[in-house]
Design a protein around this motif. Structure first.
Motif, short mmCIF file in Angstrom:
data_model
loop_
_atom_site.label_atom_id
_atom_site.label_comp_id
_atom_site.label_asym_id
_atom_site.label_seq_id
_atom_site.Cartn_x
_atom_site.Cartn_y
_atom_site.Cartn_z
N VAL A 159 0.85 -1.19 0.00
CA VAL A 159 0.00 0.00 0.00
C VAL A 159 0.89 1.24 0.00
O VAL A 159 1.88 1.30 0.74
N GLN A 160 0.52 2.22 -0.82
CA GLN A 160 1.28 3.46 -0.95
C GLN A 160 0.44 4.61 -0.40
O GLN A 160 -0.69 4.83 -0.83
N TRP A 161 1.01 5.33 0.57
CA TRP A 161 0.32 6.45 1.21
C TRP A 161 0.98 7.77 0.83
O TRP A 161 2.18 7.82 0.52
N ASP A 162 0.18 8.84 0.92
CA ASP A 162 0.68 10.21 0.78
C ASP A 162 0.57 10.86 2.16
O ASP A 162 -0.52 10.93 2.75
N ILE A 163 1.70 11.35 2.68
CA ILE A 163 1.72 11.92 4.02
C ILE A 163 0.88 13.19 4.08
O ILE A 163 0.22 13.46 5.09
N ARG A 164 0.84 13.96 2.99
CA ARG A 164 0.14 15.25 3.02
C ARG A 164 -1.37 15.08 3.18
O ARG A 164 -2.03 15.85 3.88
N THR A 165 -1.94 14.06 2.52
CA THR A 165 -3.38 13.86 2.60
C THR A 165 -3.76 12.73 3.55
O THR A 165 -4.92 12.67 3.99
N GLY A 166 -2.83 11.83 3.85
CA GLY A 166 -3.14 10.70 4.72
C GLY A 166 -3.98 9.63 4.05
O GLY A 166 -4.59 8.80 4.74
N GLU A 167 -4.03 9.62 2.74
CA GLU A 167 -4.86 8.68 2.00
C GLU A 167 -3.99 7.71 1.21
O GLU A 167 -2.84 8.02 0.87
N VAL A 168 -4.58 6.57 0.87
CA VAL A 168 -3.91 5.58 0.04
C VAL A 168 -4.00 6.03 -1.42
O VAL A 168 -5.09 6.29 -1.93
N VAL A 169 -2.86 6.16 -2.08
CA VAL A 169 -2.83 6.63 -3.46
C VAL A 169 -2.56 5.51 -4.45
O VAL A 169 -2.75 5.70 -5.66
N GLN A 170 -2.10 4.35 -3.98
CA GLN A 170 -1.82 3.23 -4.90
C GLN A 170 -1.76 1.94 -4.11
O GLN A 170 -1.36 1.92 -2.94
N GLU A 171 -2.18 0.84 -4.76
CA GLU A 171 -2.10 -0.49 -4.17
C GLU A 171 -1.45 -1.45 -5.17
O GLU A 171 -1.84 -1.46 -6.33
N TYR A 172 -0.48 -2.20 -4.70
CA TYR A 172 0.20 -3.20 -5.52
C TYR A 172 -0.26 -4.57 -5.01
O TYR A 172 0.24 -5.06 -4.00
N ASP A 173 -1.23 -5.15 -5.71
CA ASP A 173 -1.89 -6.37 -5.23
C ASP A 173 -1.63 -7.51 -6.20
O ASP A 173 -2.42 -7.78 -7.10
N ARG A 174 -0.48 -8.18 -6.03
CA ARG A 174 -0.16 -9.33 -6.88
C ARG A 174 0.40 -10.50 -6.09
O ARG A 174 0.44 -11.63 -6.58
N HIS A 175 0.87 -10.25 -4.88
CA HIS A 175 1.46 -11.33 -4.08
C HIS A 175 0.37 -12.28 -3.58
O HIS A 175 -0.81 -11.92 -3.50
N LEU A 176 0.79 -13.48 -3.23
CA LEU A 176 -0.11 -14.51 -2.73
C LEU A 176 0.10 -14.79 -1.25
O LEU A 176 -0.45 -15.75 -0.71
N GLY A 177 0.91 -13.98 -0.60
CA GLY A 177 1.17 -14.13 0.83
C GLY A 177 1.55 -12.79 1.42
O GLY A 177 1.68 -11.77 0.71
N ALA A 178 1.73 -12.75 2.73
CA ALA A 178 2.10 -11.51 3.41
C ALA A 178 3.43 -11.00 2.89
O ALA A 178 4.37 -11.76 2.67
#
Length: 590
Positions: free
Chosen positions: A403-422
């Motif tokens: 998960v990619q966050w922006d400190i200025r807004t505190g929101e998630v700006v991007q998700e990299y969802d391809r792994h099959l485990g933690a």
């Protein structure tokens, strides 16, 4: 004519008479002018000619070879006076008995699996017995006559056959129960009394309604059952900080973030050391945490401060030079802290904990600036190293996402969802244009920054999980701590191939996330192990040079290196409250 008849008569005589006649003819001289001597050369005369000849229908013939081509061997013989051929020795009806042959192999067989007797079996009977055997475990013995069936004529589960009285799958021993009858619902014209398909069964009983107390108990039980499946919302812990030194600022108004110049080492020098040496002795032990230390990070560029996070939910800032005091303690997580990361200037740092919160702290004042959470446990957290992207950071989560966050807004700006485990590690490569992640799914993936699809996927059947990854000082190699007790080296440029010539072994790390690192001059590779030892290999030859005993009580969890341009200090973390720091470079004086 008389000579011809004599010759025919001599043809049928015995061999002795032939020899005698030959001797007589040879001894007697034939007159060439005798007309009988040349009669066989003249044509036959026309007319009736009568001749007589005596023939032997079964003459004796000399036999040159024996008709018997093979030699019979007596199976009872224990010695053979000659060398028999392979065909003679291993003929089915000849040769000695094989003492190693089992009873099953010695039994007469006319096919590979045994001896088959021709028999006629009805297709239906065969299928019936086959299904009965697969269902109940017994079947009729095919060698017993069908008219002489008894309890001993079954094979398989004989007890089950006696219990079921030999019934097959096509025979039902239980009688079908009668269909339940419903109460007659009357005629459809009678609207009030008509029941139709909703009529009850005749034997159906009505259950009494619960009382008011039973209703309350039932509602409480159902409410608890619903809450059990839901995760309780945890409020973030209250943040506070403790300053352990008397004065935060010196006489010039400088805080502890200021790089010292009186420690005997030029910490501001941008040049890396030319030569690194193996450590000789332990210099210092930092004590203060009450539980195991999970990660440490040195202050960027200079390395004069040390930040550590622990399972006691606290984060501490230490001095590396001078008195080596504990400067400040950051308290704000309700559960163990998993990872920490400085920004490029060191003025701020991130902390990720098992309370599912990532917090941004001010390194100088100890204030918590902001909090981030997506209700999942963060396993690793990293700032983007680019100067123009210091407001962005990525975190590997327990729900298989990055998960990619922006400190200025505190929101998630991007998700990299391809792994099959933690996701366990995130490492930036290729001048921070890409980053590499490893996971519990035993794979390594390479991502372009801000593109949620991995462009490189590395996973082999022989690969193990790699919970610790470190980039080399020259940026060309990735050192990955593999759970099969070896360190694998991958190229960090273009193809990200495994370097099979660079595999470092000799330590035991299975089950523990021990960090691996390089010396600044790329001469050595360093790793901790589960025995509390520091292992040092030569980079060129992959030979294990040195092994230092660092801890006695508990296993080694992590090792972290910091290149502060002129010295390389290696810190060993164990599952206790102590931090050890033997130097691997001898700084020059002045």
């Amino acid at each position: 004519m008389s000579a011809a008849i004599a010759s025919l008569a001599s043809y049928g005589s015995d061999s002795d008479s032939e020899i005698e006649s030959e001797s007589k003819t040879s001894s007697e001289k034939v007159d060439p002018m005798d007309p009988d001597a040349t009669v066989h050369l003249k044509p036959l005369q026309s007319g009736n000619v009568t001749t007589l000849a005596v023939l032997n229908s079964a003459p004796e013939v000399a036999v040159k070879e024996s008709v018997e081509t093979g030699t019979h061997l007596d199976p009872t013989l224990k010695e053979v006076s000659y060398n028999p051929t392979y065909e003679t020795l291993f003929a089915p009806e000849f040769g000695p008995k094989n003492p190693f042959q089992t009873q099953q192999m010695a039994a007469p067989r006319n096919m590979l699996s045994g001896y088959a007797e021709p028999a006629h079996v009805n297709d239906f009977m065969f299928e019936q017995q086959r299904r009965t055997f697969s269902t109940y475990g017994y079947a009729l013995d095919p060698s017993v006559d069908a008219q002489q069936i008894s309890t001993t004529s079954y094979i398989g589960a004989v007890d089950e056959a006696e219990k079921n009285k030999g019934l097959t799958v096509f025979e039902s021993g239980q009688k079908k129960t009668e269909k339940r009858k419903k109460v007659k619902g009357g005629e459809a014209a009678d609207i009030d009394n008509f029941l139709g398909p909703w009529a009850k069964y005749e034997d159906e009983k009505n259950v009494a309604k619960p009382t008011e107390e039973e209703k309350k108990d039932l509602e409480e039980y159902l409410a608890k059952r619903q809450k059990r499946g839901k995760r309780e919302e945890e409020s973030p812990a209250e943040e506070k900080t403790i300053l352990h030194v008397k004065d935060m600022y010196d006489y010039q108004g400088r805080s502890y973030l200021h790089v010292p110049q009186d420690v005997g080492v030029n910490l501001r020098s941008p040049d890396a050391p030319d030569k690194c040496y193996l450590p000789k002795k332990q210099i210092h032990v930092w004590s203060g945490h009450t539980k195991g230390v999970s990660a440490i990070r040195l202050f960027p560029s200079s390395g004069h401060l040390l930040l550590s996070c622990s399972m006691d939910c606290k984060i501490k800032l230490w001095e590396v030079y001078g008195e080596r005091r504990c400067l400040r303690t950051f308290i704000g997580h309700s559960k163990a802290v998993r990872d920490i990361c400085f920004n490029n200037t060191g003025t701020q740092f991130l902390s990720a904990a098992y309370d599912r919160y990532i917090k941004l702290w001010d390194s100088e004042t100890g204030q918590c600036i902001s909090r981030f959470t997506n209700r999942k446990v963060p396993y690793c957290v990293k700032f983007n190293p680019d100067e123009d992207k210091q407001n962005l950071f990525v975190a590997g989560m327990s729900d298989k996402k990055i998960v990619q966050w922006d400190i200025r807004t505190g929101e998630v700006v991007q998700e990299y969802d391809r792994h099959l485990g933690a996701v366990n590690t995130i490492t930036f490569v290729d001048e921070n244009r890409r980053f590499v992640s490893t996971s519990d799914d035993k794979s390594l993936r390479v991502w372009e920054w801000d593109i949620p699809v991995d462009f490189k996927y590395i996973a082999e059947p022989s690969m193990h999980s790699m919970p610790a990854v470190t980039l080399s000082p020259n940026g060309k190699w990735l050192a990955c701590q593999s759970m099969d007790n070896q360190i694998l080296i991958f190229g960090a440029q273009n193809r990200f191939r495994l370097n099979k010539k660079k595999i470092f072994k000799g330590h035991m790390v299975a089950g523990y996330a021990c960090q691996v690192d390089f010396s600044p001059d790329m001469s050595y590779v360093v790793s901790g192990d589960a025995d509390g030892k520091l292992n040092i290999w030569d980079w060129k030859t992959t030979k294990l040079y040195h092994r230092i005993k660092a801890h006695d009580k508990f296993f080694l969890i992590n090792i972290q290196r910091r290149i502060h341009r002129h010295a390389w200090v290696s810190f060993l973390l164990e599952n206790s409250s102590d931090l050890h720091g033997p130097p691997l470079y001898k700084p020059p004086r002045g």
